[in-house]
Design a protein around this motif. Sequence first.
Motif, PDB file in Angstrom:
ATOM      1  N   TYR A 416      -0.955  -1.175  -4.663  1.00 10.26           N
ATOM      2  CA  TYR A 416      -1.003  -1.768  -3.306  1.00 10.26           C
ATOM      3  C   TYR A 416      -2.191  -2.132  -2.706  1.00 10.26           C
ATOM      4  O   TYR A 416      -2.606  -3.050  -2.043  1.00 10.26           O
ATOM      5  CB  TYR A 416      -0.440  -0.552  -2.547  1.00 10.26           C
ATOM      6  CG  TYR A 416       0.751   0.220  -3.035  1.00 10.26           C
ATOM      7  CD1 TYR A 416       1.974  -0.779  -3.147  1.00 10.26           C
ATOM      8  CD2 TYR A 416       0.868   1.541  -3.223  1.00 10.26           C
ATOM      9  CE1 TYR A 416       3.296  -0.289  -3.417  1.00 10.26           C
ATOM     10  CE2 TYR A 416       2.013   2.009  -3.707  1.00 10.26           C
ATOM     11  CZ  TYR A 416       3.237   1.086  -3.659  1.00 10.26           C
ATOM     12  OH  TYR A 416       4.439   1.749  -4.160  1.00 10.26           O
ATOM     13  N   CYS A 417      -3.458  -1.380  -3.163  1.00 11.97           N
ATOM     14  CA  CYS A 417      -4.722  -1.855  -2.733  1.00 11.97           C
ATOM     15  C   CYS A 417      -5.778  -2.419  -3.738  1.00 11.97           C
ATOM     16  O   CYS A 417      -6.922  -2.619  -3.528  1.00 11.97           O
ATOM     17  CB  CYS A 417      -5.444  -0.668  -2.236  1.00 11.97           C
ATOM     18  SG  CYS A 417      -5.631   0.668  -3.412  1.00 11.97           S
ATOM     19  N   GLY A 420      -8.917  -0.814  -4.755  1.00 13.20           N
ATOM     20  CA  GLY A 420      -9.903  -0.506  -3.903  1.00 13.20           C
ATOM     21  C   GLY A 420      -9.730   0.668  -3.547  1.00 13.20           C
ATOM     22  O   GLY A 420     -10.828   1.524  -2.833  1.00 13.20           O
ATOM     23  N   GLY A 421      -8.694   1.487  -3.316  1.00 11.16           N
ATOM     24  CA  GLY A 421      -8.511   2.588  -3.068  1.00 11.16           C
ATOM     25  C   GLY A 421      -8.698   2.933  -1.373  1.00 11.16           C
ATOM     26  O   GLY A 421      -8.698   4.136  -0.758  1.00 11.16           O
ATOM     27  N   ARG A 422      -8.343   1.765  -0.662  1.00 14.10           N
ATOM     28  CA  ARG A 422      -8.565   1.986   0.981  1.00 14.10           C
ATOM     29  C   ARG A 422      -7.389   1.065   1.564  1.00 14.10           C
ATOM     30  O   ARG A 422      -6.990  -0.138   0.635  1.00 14.10           O
ATOM     31  CB  ARG A 422      -9.698   1.607   1.383  1.00 14.10           C
ATOM     32  CG  ARG A 422     -10.889   2.488   1.078  1.00 14.10           C
ATOM     33  CD  ARG A 422     -12.117   1.806   1.530  1.00 14.10           C
ATOM     34  NE  ARG A 422     -12.194   1.987   3.103  1.00 14.10           N
ATOM     35  CZ  ARG A 422     -12.651   3.035   3.471  1.00 14.10           C
ATOM     36  NH1 ARG A 422     -12.976   4.364   2.818  1.00 14.10           N
ATOM     37  NH2 ARG A 422     -12.733   3.267   4.871  1.00 14.10           N
ATOM     38  N   VAL A 423      -6.879   1.315   2.508  1.00 16.86           N
ATOM     39  CA  VAL A 423      -5.930   0.615   3.049  1.00 16.86           C
ATOM     40  C   VAL A 423      -6.238   0.140   4.513  1.00 16.86           C
ATOM     41  O   VAL A 423      -7.155   0.929   5.106  1.00 16.86           O
ATOM     42  CB  VAL A 423      -4.419   1.101   3.366  1.00 16.86           C
ATOM     43  CG1 VAL A 423      -4.003   1.503   1.898  1.00 16.86           C
ATOM     44  CG2 VAL A 423      -4.808   2.607   4.093  1.00 16.86           C
ATOM     45  N   PHE A 424      -5.843  -0.914   4.997  1.00 14.91           N
ATOM     46  CA  PHE A 424      -6.087  -1.445   6.453  1.00 14.91           C
ATOM     47  C   PHE A 424      -5.702  -0.327   7.594  1.00 14.91           C
ATOM     48  O   PHE A 424      -4.725   0.201   7.510  1.00 14.91           O
ATOM     49  CB  PHE A 424      -5.549  -2.770   6.776  1.00 14.91           C
ATOM     50  CG  PHE A 424      -5.987  -3.609   5.768  1.00 14.91           C
ATOM     51  CD1 PHE A 424      -7.313  -4.169   5.933  1.00 14.91           C
ATOM     52  CD2 PHE A 424      -5.423  -4.538   5.215  1.00 14.91           C
ATOM     53  CE1 PHE A 424      -8.084  -5.224   5.473  1.00 14.91           C
ATOM     54  CE2 PHE A 424      -5.935  -5.914   4.424  1.00 14.91           C
ATOM     55  CZ  PHE A 424      -7.100  -6.143   4.670  1.00 14.91           C
ATOM     56  N   THR A 425      -6.420  -0.144   8.606  1.00  9.70           N
ATOM     57  CA  THR A 425      -6.026   0.639   9.965  1.00  9.70           C
ATOM     58  C   THR A 425      -4.697   0.045  10.501  1.00  9.70           C
ATOM     59  O   THR A 425      -4.826  -1.144  10.472  1.00  9.70           O
ATOM     60  CB  THR A 425      -7.175   1.016  10.641  1.00  9.70           C
ATOM     61  OG1 THR A 425      -7.749  -0.270  11.282  1.00  9.70           O
ATOM     62  CG2 THR A 425      -8.411   1.562   9.909  1.00  9.70           C
ATOM     63  N   HIS A 454       5.442  -0.693   9.096  1.00  8.75           N
ATOM     64  CA  HIS A 454       5.528   0.641   8.924  1.00  8.75           C
ATOM     65  C   HIS A 454       5.757   1.349  10.005  1.00  8.75           C
ATOM     66  O   HIS A 454       5.114   0.987  11.044  1.00  8.75           O
ATOM     67  CB  HIS A 454       4.255   0.996   8.007  1.00  8.75           C
ATOM     68  CG  HIS A 454       4.310   2.509   7.234  1.00  8.75           C
ATOM     69  ND1 HIS A 454       3.889   3.618   8.075  1.00  8.75           N
ATOM     70  CD2 HIS A 454       4.966   3.008   6.286  1.00  8.75           C
ATOM     71  CE1 HIS A 454       4.297   4.774   7.491  1.00  8.75           C
ATOM     72  NE2 HIS A 454       4.768   3.980   6.278  1.00  8.75           N
ATOM     73  N   PRO A 455       6.302   2.676   9.852  1.00  7.11           N
ATOM     74  CA  PRO A 455       6.593   3.398  11.319  1.00  7.11           C
ATOM     75  C   PRO A 455       5.233   3.897  12.151  1.00  7.11           C
ATOM     76  O   PRO A 455       5.070   3.942  12.916  1.00  7.11           O
ATOM     77  CB  PRO A 455       7.213   4.603  10.908  1.00  7.11           C
ATOM     78  CG  PRO A 455       8.017   4.234   9.695  1.00  7.11           C
ATOM     79  CD  PRO A 455       7.292   2.956   9.173  1.00  7.11           C
ATOM     80  N   ALA A 456       4.196   3.964  11.205  1.00  3.59           N
ATOM     81  CA  ALA A 456       2.882   4.458  11.788  1.00  3.59           C
ATOM     82  C   ALA A 456       2.050   3.293  12.456  1.00  3.59           C
ATOM     83  O   ALA A 456       1.555   3.538  13.621  1.00  3.59           O
ATOM     84  CB  ALA A 456       1.738   4.707  10.320  1.00  3.59           C
ATOM     85  N   VAL A 488       8.216  -0.747   4.311  1.00  3.01           N
ATOM     86  CA  VAL A 488       7.210  -1.570   4.246  1.00  3.01           C
ATOM     87  C   VAL A 488       5.911  -0.726   4.061  1.00  3.01           C
ATOM     88  O   VAL A 488       5.548   0.476   4.533  1.00  3.01           O
ATOM     89  CB  VAL A 488       7.013  -2.344   5.558  1.00  3.01           C
ATOM     90  CG1 VAL A 488       5.822  -3.232   5.698  1.00  3.01           C
ATOM     91  CG2 VAL A 488       8.291  -3.272   5.870  1.00  3.01           C
ATOM     92  N   LYS A 489       4.816  -1.360   3.330  1.00  6.86           N
ATOM     93  CA  LYS A 489       3.585  -0.569   3.003  1.00  6.86           C
ATOM     94  C   LYS A 489       3.078  -0.016   4.425  1.00  6.86           C
ATOM     95  O   LYS A 489       3.018  -0.997   5.197  1.00  6.86           O
ATOM     96  CB  LYS A 489       2.786  -1.215   2.028  1.00  6.86           C
ATOM     97  CG  LYS A 489       3.382  -1.335   0.571  1.00  6.86           C
ATOM     98  CD  LYS A 489       2.610  -1.931  -0.271  1.00  6.86           C
ATOM     99  CE  LYS A 489       3.287  -2.055  -1.628  1.00  6.86           C
ATOM    100  NZ  LYS A 489       4.534  -3.168  -1.556  1.00  6.86           N
TER     101      LYS A 489
END
Length: 511
Positions: A416-417, A420-425, A454-456, A488-489
């Motif tokens: 997914y990343c 990179g180990g990080r995702v967008f806020t 995504h629900p978040a 959705v991611k």
Amino acid sequence: MKRQILINAASHETRVAILEDGALVELMLDRPDSARMVGDIYLGRVEAVLPGIQAAFVDIGADKAAFLHVSDLADEVREENGEDESNGPTRLVERGRYPAIQTLAKKGQPIVVQVTKEPIGTKGPRVTAQISLPGRFLVYMPESEHIGVSRKIEDRPERVRLRSLARELLPPGKGGVIIRTVGEELTRETFQRELSLLTKTWEKIHRRASHLKPPTRLHREAKLTAGLIRDVFSEKVDSLLIDNRDVYHEVRAYLESVDPDLLDRVQLYDEDAPLFDRHGIEEEIRKAFERNVDLPGGGYIVIEPTEALVSIDVNTGRYTGRKEPEKTILRTNLEAAREIARELRLRDIGGIIVCDFIDMEDPEDRERVLQELRTHLGRDRARTKAFEITELGLVQITRQRVRPSLYDTLTQPCPYCRGGGRVFTPATVVRRIERAVRRAAAAGSEGPLVVRVHPAVALHILEEEPDFLRRLRSEVRVDVQMRDDPLVKVDEFRLLSGRADVDLTARYAVA
């Protein structure tokens, strides 16, 4: 210091754990799908000679061509007493001390080489033409005249005796040897017996090379367990626990022939609870993949692998002390020095490591931390070197890299990343949605548009930007609807045409 070795052997994986005073310091793995290459000897063919980097690429039948530097092809230059038993002799590489690579290797030339470093990342294996065959007490070098003694044998009279014994029993022109650490107090009979076995092995390899066509493997190094018993298990190890009966009997049979005094230290583990669970190894392995490592006094270190190097940051954390901050800093840095040395071994981190210790004003404190680090690095079987602390409080460490780290061996890049180990806020995702909708509207896409998130992200819009959709509709003059979708991611979205149900994401969500 109490040292233990635990061997967990299963049909598809063998794991070896080395413990010092109950703490896990090394973990080694052997799997059928990732066979170890270091120590294997091949008859290869030179694919290309590159004078610009003084190296050649050799086809040994692997997925990628092997890298052969001129320093591993020309006659080696050694420092006085610079022997290293772990991976053959130490080589002193200095610019201008070797002939040009093009005078030593030609394209299409067959050549016998030995793997010294596993393929790592995009790089193929590294090889040397200076062959060494390790035994329990000796390392035999058929193409060298060098006689050496492990630097860990410190008694000078014993070093002199061993060198004299080697020169006496090894005829001129028959190769060279390095006497390993376990060879201290080596007898004439044992020396002759092992030297005979190693020379016969080399004769067999030489015969195969004379009638086979490259690329082909001529000799396979011992498997993980056999190599470990040969190289590590000695009187300095208090116990060896094995949970597989077949491996247990193999180890005992080997020791009966080379070192029967160690037989009483080998034990078969046959309890119901798994061996690694009983000794808390599984939990230690899990922690070896974490970014933060807690220190006993409340501080912690942060380990960050990068493409060029590994950075390690030291923090006091919740340990601030009641007074005298200098003592607090010194204590934290000393704990960090010990833990850093352990983590490098456990995670098998190689290459360049930069440690950012907490700033220390007192030069004596700085020297004490550096010596603590060097003392614990001295227990490492891999070659390591820690340089002086810089004015910025940084310590540079180099550690021999032979194979991929534990992190690289047991994990893969996040799909997914992309590693990179990080995702967008959520806020960043909303801005990307806004830009994508504007592009779609500017391109003349007729509404309505449906955005799946995504629900978040949907919750963020509801709580932080409740007028987002109304404002966006009025600005682009297109009907925009939003749907939450748990499939959705968390940092992605889908932009769909409401009428034709066509996915427009790839076309408009460029940033």
